[in-house]
Design a protein around this motif. Structure first.
Motif, PDB file in Angstrom:
ATOM      1  N   ALA A  64       0.834  -1.211   0.000  1.00  0.00           N
ATOM      2  CA  ALA A  64       0.000   0.000   0.000  1.00  0.00           C
ATOM      3  C   ALA A  64       0.862   1.252   0.000  1.00  0.00           C
ATOM      4  O   ALA A  64       0.529   2.257  -0.630  1.00  0.00           O
ATOM      5  CB  ALA A  64      -0.917  -0.004   1.221  1.00  0.00           C
ATOM      6  N   SER A  65       2.005   1.197   0.698  1.00  0.00           N
ATOM      7  CA  SER A  65       2.910   2.338   0.753  1.00  0.00           C
ATOM      8  C   SER A  65       3.481   2.649  -0.628  1.00  0.00           C
ATOM      9  O   SER A  65       3.548   3.813  -1.044  1.00  0.00           O
ATOM     10  CB  SER A  65       4.045   2.055   1.750  1.00  0.00           C
ATOM     11  N   TYR A  66       3.882   1.609  -1.359  1.00  0.00           N
ATOM     12  CA  TYR A  66       4.382   1.786  -2.729  1.00  0.00           C
ATOM     13  C   TYR A  66       3.279   2.372  -3.618  1.00  0.00           C
ATOM     14  O   TYR A  66       3.532   3.276  -4.429  1.00  0.00           O
ATOM     15  CB  TYR A  66       4.841   0.441  -3.303  1.00  0.00           C
ATOM     16  N   LYS A  67       2.069   1.844  -3.481  1.00  0.00           N
ATOM     17  CA  LYS A  67       0.959   2.302  -4.321  1.00  0.00           C
ATOM     18  C   LYS A  67       0.650   3.767  -4.063  1.00  0.00           C
ATOM     19  O   LYS A  67       0.430   4.548  -5.007  1.00  0.00           O
ATOM     20  CB  LYS A  67      -0.274   1.439  -4.046  1.00  0.00           C
ATOM     21  N   GLU A  68       0.639   4.179  -2.799  1.00  0.00           N
ATOM     22  CA  GLU A  68       0.375   5.577  -2.458  1.00  0.00           C
ATOM     23  C   GLU A  68       1.448   6.489  -3.032  1.00  0.00           C
ATOM     24  O   GLU A  68       1.161   7.602  -3.500  1.00  0.00           O
ATOM     25  CB  GLU A  68       0.311   5.734  -0.932  1.00  0.00           C
ATOM     26  N   PHE A  69       2.701   6.033  -2.993  1.00  0.00           N
ATOM     27  CA  PHE A  69       3.811   6.828  -3.524  1.00  0.00           C
ATOM     28  C   PHE A  69       3.601   7.079  -5.020  1.00  0.00           C
ATOM     29  O   PHE A  69       3.724   8.209  -5.503  1.00  0.00           O
ATOM     30  CB  PHE A  69       5.131   6.093  -3.282  1.00  0.00           C
ATOM     31  N   VAL A  70       3.258   6.044  -5.761  1.00  0.00           N
ATOM     32  CA  VAL A  70       3.057   6.162  -7.209  1.00  0.00           C
ATOM     33  C   VAL A  70       1.833   7.017  -7.520  1.00  0.00           C
ATOM     34  O   VAL A  70       1.868   7.903  -8.391  1.00  0.00           O
ATOM     35  CB  VAL A  70       2.918   4.771  -7.855  1.00  0.00           C
ATOM     36  N   LEU A  71       0.713   6.774  -6.809  1.00  0.00           N
ATOM     37  CA  LEU A  71      -0.515   7.530  -7.068  1.00  0.00           C
ATOM     38  C   LEU A  71      -0.332   9.014  -6.778  1.00  0.00           C
ATOM     39  O   LEU A  71      -0.834   9.873  -7.522  1.00  0.00           O
ATOM     40  CB  LEU A  71      -1.661   6.967  -6.217  1.00  0.00           C
ATOM     41  N   ASN A  72       0.390   9.344  -5.715  1.00  0.00           N
ATOM     42  CA  ASN A  72       0.612  10.756  -5.398  1.00  0.00           C
ATOM     43  C   ASN A  72       1.462  11.424  -6.472  1.00  0.00           C
ATOM     44  O   ASN A  72       1.235  12.576  -6.837  1.00  0.00           O
ATOM     45  CB  ASN A  72       1.283  10.898  -4.034  1.00  0.00           C
ATOM     46  N   PHE A  73       2.438  10.682  -6.998  1.00  0.00           N
ATOM     47  CA  PHE A  73       3.271  11.226  -8.073  1.00  0.00           C
ATOM     48  C   PHE A  73       2.400  11.495  -9.311  1.00  0.00           C
ATOM     49  O   PHE A  73       2.568  12.517  -9.993  1.00  0.00           O
ATOM     50  CB  PHE A  73       4.392  10.250  -8.414  1.00  0.00           C
ATOM     51  N   GLN A  74       1.478  10.594  -9.578  1.00  0.00           N
ATOM     52  CA  GLN A  74       0.578  10.780 -10.721  1.00  0.00           C
ATOM     53  C   GLN A  74      -0.331  11.994 -10.512  1.00  0.00           C
ATOM     54  O   GLN A  74      -0.611  12.741 -11.459  1.00  0.00           O
ATOM     55  CB  GLN A  74      -0.257   9.520 -10.931  1.00  0.00           C
ATOM     56  N   ASP A  75      -0.785  12.211  -9.277  1.00  0.00           N
ATOM     57  CA  ASP A  75      -1.605  13.387  -8.969  1.00  0.00           C
ATOM     58  C   ASP A  75      -0.838  14.675  -9.253  1.00  0.00           C
ATOM     59  O   ASP A  75      -1.371  15.624  -9.831  1.00  0.00           O
ATOM     60  CB  ASP A  75      -2.044  13.360  -7.508  1.00  0.00           C
ATOM     61  N   LEU A  76       0.420  14.708  -8.838  1.00  0.00           N
ATOM     62  CA  LEU A  76       1.243  15.893  -9.081  1.00  0.00           C
ATOM     63  C   LEU A  76       1.443  16.118 -10.579  1.00  0.00           C
ATOM     64  O   LEU A  76       1.427  17.248 -11.057  1.00  0.00           O
ATOM     65  CB  LEU A  76       2.605  15.749  -8.381  1.00  0.00           C
ATOM     66  N   ALA A  77       1.645  15.030 -11.306  1.00  0.00           N
ATOM     67  CA  ALA A  77       1.894  15.135 -12.748  1.00  0.00           C
ATOM     68  C   ALA A  77       0.684  15.687 -13.492  1.00  0.00           C
ATOM     69  O   ALA A  77       0.823  16.258 -14.585  1.00  0.00           O
ATOM     70  CB  ALA A  77       2.285  13.775 -13.311  1.00  0.00           C
ATOM     71  N   GLN A  78      -0.507  15.550 -12.914  1.00  0.00           N
ATOM     72  CA  GLN A  78      -1.724  16.044 -13.562  1.00  0.00           C
ATOM     73  C   GLN A  78      -1.895  17.547 -13.400  1.00  0.00           C
ATOM     74  O   GLN A  78      -2.752  18.151 -14.064  1.00  0.00           O
ATOM     75  CB  GLN A  78      -2.943  15.314 -13.003  1.00  0.00           C
ATOM     76  N   SER A  79      -1.104  18.160 -12.534  1.00  0.00           N
ATOM     77  CA  SER A  79      -1.146  19.610 -12.361  1.00  0.00           C
ATOM     78  C   SER A  79       0.004  20.231 -13.150  1.00  0.00           C
ATOM     79  O   SER A  79       1.170  20.079 -12.767  1.00  0.00           O
ATOM     80  CB  SER A  79      -1.017  19.983 -10.878  1.00  0.00           C
ATOM     81  N   PRO A  80      -0.269  20.930 -14.266  1.00  0.00           N
ATOM     82  CA  PRO A  80       0.806  21.503 -15.086  1.00  0.00           C
ATOM     83  C   PRO A  80       1.729  22.427 -14.292  1.00  0.00           C
ATOM     84  O   PRO A  80       2.930  22.488 -14.559  1.00  0.00           O
ATOM     85  CB  PRO A  80       0.054  22.272 -16.175  1.00  0.00           C
ATOM     86  N   ARG A  81       1.164  23.130 -13.320  1.00  0.00           N
ATOM     87  CA  ARG A  81       1.979  24.061 -12.532  1.00  0.00           C
ATOM     88  C   ARG A  81       2.869  23.311 -11.535  1.00  0.00           C
ATOM     89  O   ARG A  81       4.072  23.550 -11.457  1.00  0.00           O
ATOM     90  CB  ARG A  81       1.073  25.052 -11.801  1.00  0.00           C
ATOM     91  N   LEU A  82       2.270  22.385 -10.777  1.00  0.00           N
ATOM     92  CA  LEU A  82       3.039  21.696  -9.741  1.00  0.00           C
ATOM     93  C   LEU A  82       4.135  20.807 -10.324  1.00  0.00           C
ATOM     94  O   LEU A  82       5.237  20.734  -9.776  1.00  0.00           O
ATOM     95  CB  LEU A  82       2.107  20.870  -8.851  1.00  0.00           C
ATOM     96  N   ILE A  83       3.862  20.152 -11.430  1.00  0.00           N
ATOM     97  CA  ILE A  83       4.879  19.275 -12.009  1.00  0.00           C
ATOM     98  C   ILE A  83       6.054  20.103 -12.540  1.00  0.00           C
ATOM     99  O   ILE A  83       7.216  19.685 -12.439  1.00  0.00           O
ATOM    100  CB  ILE A  83       4.298  18.372 -13.114  1.00  0.00           C
ATOM    101  N   ARG A  84       5.786  21.310 -13.069  1.00  0.00           N
ATOM    102  CA  ARG A  84       6.879  22.169 -13.519  1.00  0.00           C
ATOM    103  C   ARG A  84       7.672  22.715 -12.348  1.00  0.00           C
ATOM    104  O   ARG A  84       8.893  22.849 -12.415  1.00  0.00           O
ATOM    105  CB  ARG A  84       6.323  23.304 -14.382  1.00  0.00           C
ATOM    106  N   ILE A  85       6.983  23.041 -11.273  1.00  0.00           N
ATOM    107  CA  ILE A  85       7.685  23.485 -10.065  1.00  0.00           C
ATOM    108  C   ILE A  85       8.574  22.364  -9.545  1.00  0.00           C
ATOM    109  O   ILE A  85       9.730  22.589  -9.171  1.00  0.00           O
ATOM    110  CB  ILE A  85       6.671  23.934  -8.989  1.00  0.00           C
ATOM    111  N   LEU A  86       8.027  21.155  -9.539  1.00  0.00           N
ATOM    112  CA  LEU A  86       8.795  19.998  -9.075  1.00  0.00           C
ATOM    113  C   LEU A  86      10.046  19.789  -9.930  1.00  0.00           C
ATOM    114  O   LEU A  86      11.150  19.565  -9.410  1.00  0.00           O
ATOM    115  CB  LEU A  86       7.902  18.759  -9.120  1.00  0.00           C
ATOM    116  N   LEU A  87       9.893  19.876 -11.249  1.00  0.00           N
ATOM    117  CA  LEU A  87      11.034  19.714 -12.148  1.00  0.00           C
ATOM    118  C   LEU A  87      12.016  20.876 -11.997  1.00  0.00           C
ATOM    119  O   LEU A  87      13.228  20.697 -12.161  1.00  0.00           O
ATOM    120  CB  LEU A  87      10.544  19.615 -13.595  1.00  0.00           C
ATOM    121  N   GLY A  88      11.485  22.053 -11.658  1.00  0.00           N
ATOM    122  CA  GLY A  88      12.360  23.200 -11.431  1.00  0.00           C
ATOM    123  C   GLY A  88      13.304  22.979 -10.261  1.00  0.00           C
ATOM    124  O   GLY A  88      14.495  23.334 -10.326  1.00  0.00           O
ATOM    125  N   THR A  89      12.810  22.389  -9.175  1.00  0.00           N
ATOM    126  CA  THR A  89      13.700  22.096  -8.041  1.00  0.00           C
ATOM    127  C   THR A  89      14.770  21.096  -8.453  1.00  0.00           C
ATOM    128  O   THR A  89      15.903  21.149  -7.986  1.00  0.00           O
ATOM    129  CB  THR A  89      12.912  21.544  -6.831  1.00  0.00           C
TER     130      THR A  89
END
Length: 408
Positions: free
Chosen positions: A202-227
């Motif tokens: 479940a911990s692995y699944k939550e990690f992947v799903l949260n990453f997918q949630d971030l990727a769906q936000s054009p702003r947050l994923i660019r901020i993440l890549l910026g760091t």
């Protein structure tokens, strides 16, 4: 009941543990300087080994990130503060075997230390809500971060001075002493709660799903890549200081090389403080400008051949980097869903460490392509410019997933 002694014990243990991590790398890389001076290794080997050893530390953060999160959620975090330090101490012992069995043992030892750090890292922040009231959490996080920065600045210089003056075995004995003290402090901490219901899958699944949630936000994923761009730049600069200092600035001691990183760190602290004064939370409009300045200054280093001129450029690079990173960090934390902030930070740590490994790969490939230390600075500048050209961060538009609830 929250134990009053856990917080000061955590701060002391965390500083010593982070300090020892940085001393260790300086001791390992410092030996390369002497091997190069004795002509035991070539210029290319010096630079390749530097990139390899520095990158090893980040590998566990990529491979074991979900596992580290699971262990710290499933079991008491005090246990993994102790466990992480114990693994690090084991790594130091393995690295010390190099005194008798060959330099390559330090690679295995440093990798083991990275495993310990990967497990230790979530515990040092995750434990804070369990040992402190909510109103002290912001200040406590800042204090832990400040002590980490102090360790990052002091550790390399201390390790460089030690390896210049003392035997390698003495350096490892010193490191074992630091970890012994840090482990002792962990033993005096009152055990925190654990959660037997947490499952690894479940911990692995939550990690992947949260990453997918971030990727769906054009702003947050660019901020993440910026760091991530910040950490690519930091890793490449750090790996390139030794060959640049030896080959172009005429340095003969490890202390001189370590001080290059110290000046860079001073600039980052200054830029970070200035960012807090110039930008409100969520304001990332100047990010690309700061990134471009960082890139241009990095390329300018390729023209520097005197330490006197290198210092102000390094401080300016650090200041540009701090101004670049801090608004991105603040926006990412402020705009993430409050209930998912911990998982967002875990995703950020994953991206940042992947970026540092990417920086190591760039240095390693650049060496294979025939670039010297000055050429790597130019290559880094080009990479940063290309990244920020693509890093057009859209304005913040709250979506239903992140919007505040409406009350009637």
């Amino acid at each position: 009941m929250k134990s009053a002694r856990n917080y000061p014990l955590l701060l002391s243990s965390q500083f010593l543990s982070a300090f020892a991590d940085n001393v260790l790398l300086a001791v390992i890389l410092g030996q390369l300087t002497f091997m190069h001076q004795r002509h035991d290794i070539t210029d290319i080997q010096l630079r390749s080994y530097n990139a390899l050893y520095t990158s090893l530390f980040f590998v566990p953060y990529i491979l074991l990130a979900p596992l580290a999160g699971y262990l710290n959620d499933r079991f008491a975090k005090t246990r993994w503060l102790l466990g992480g330090n114990a693994i690090k101490a084991t790594g130091v012992i393995v690295a010390a075997l190099s005194v008798w069995w060959g330099y390559q043992w330090q690679a295995l030892g440093y990798l083991i230390v990275g495993i310990g750090a990967c497990i230790y890292s979530p515990a040092k922040y995750g434990i804070l809500p369990e040992i402190l009231p909510n109103e002290r959490l912001v200040k406590a996080n800042g204090t832990v971060e400040l002590l980490t920065i102090m360790a990052i600045l002091a550790g390399p210089v201390t390790g460089a001075i030690m390896v210049d003056k003392y035997s390698v075995l003495s350096c490892y004995a010193f490191l074992m002493g630091i970890f012994a003290v840090s482990i002792s402090l962990n033993l005096f901490m009152t055990e925190t709660p654990h959660n037997p219901a947490i499952r690894l899958k479940a911990s692995y699944k939550e990690f992947v799903l949260n990453f997918q949630d971030l990727a769906q936000s054009p702003r947050l994923i660019r901020i993440l890549l910026g760091t991530g761009v910040f950490w690519i730049a930091g890793a490449v600069l750090k790996m390139n200081f030794q060959p640049w200092g030896i080959g172009f600035l005429g340095f003969e001691t490890n202390r001189q090389i370590a001080e290059l990183g110290l000046w860079l760190g001073v600039g980052i602290i200054g830029g970070s403080l200035l960012a807090g004064q110039l930008h409100k939370v969520g304001d990332v409009t100047k990010t690309r400008l700061y990134g471009a300045l960082l890139a241009i200054l990095a390329m300018l280093l390729s023209l520097i051949a005197k330490p006197l001129f290198a210092v102000p450029i390094l401080i300016l690079i650090g200041a540009s980097a701090g101004l670049f990173l801090i608004p991105l960090n603040a926006a990412l934390q402020a705009e993430s869903h409050p209930d998912k902030l911990g998982k967002t930070i875990a995703a950020q740590n994953f991206v940042d460490n992947l970026a540092m490994i990417g920086g190591g790969a760039f240095v390693f490939l650049s060496i294979r392509w025939g670039l010297d230390a000055q050429g790597i600075f130019v290559g880094l500048g080009i990479i940063v410019l290309l990244c920020i050209a693509a890093l057009k961060i859209p304005k913040h538009q709250p979506t239903p997933a992140y919007a505040e609830p409406v009350t009637k």
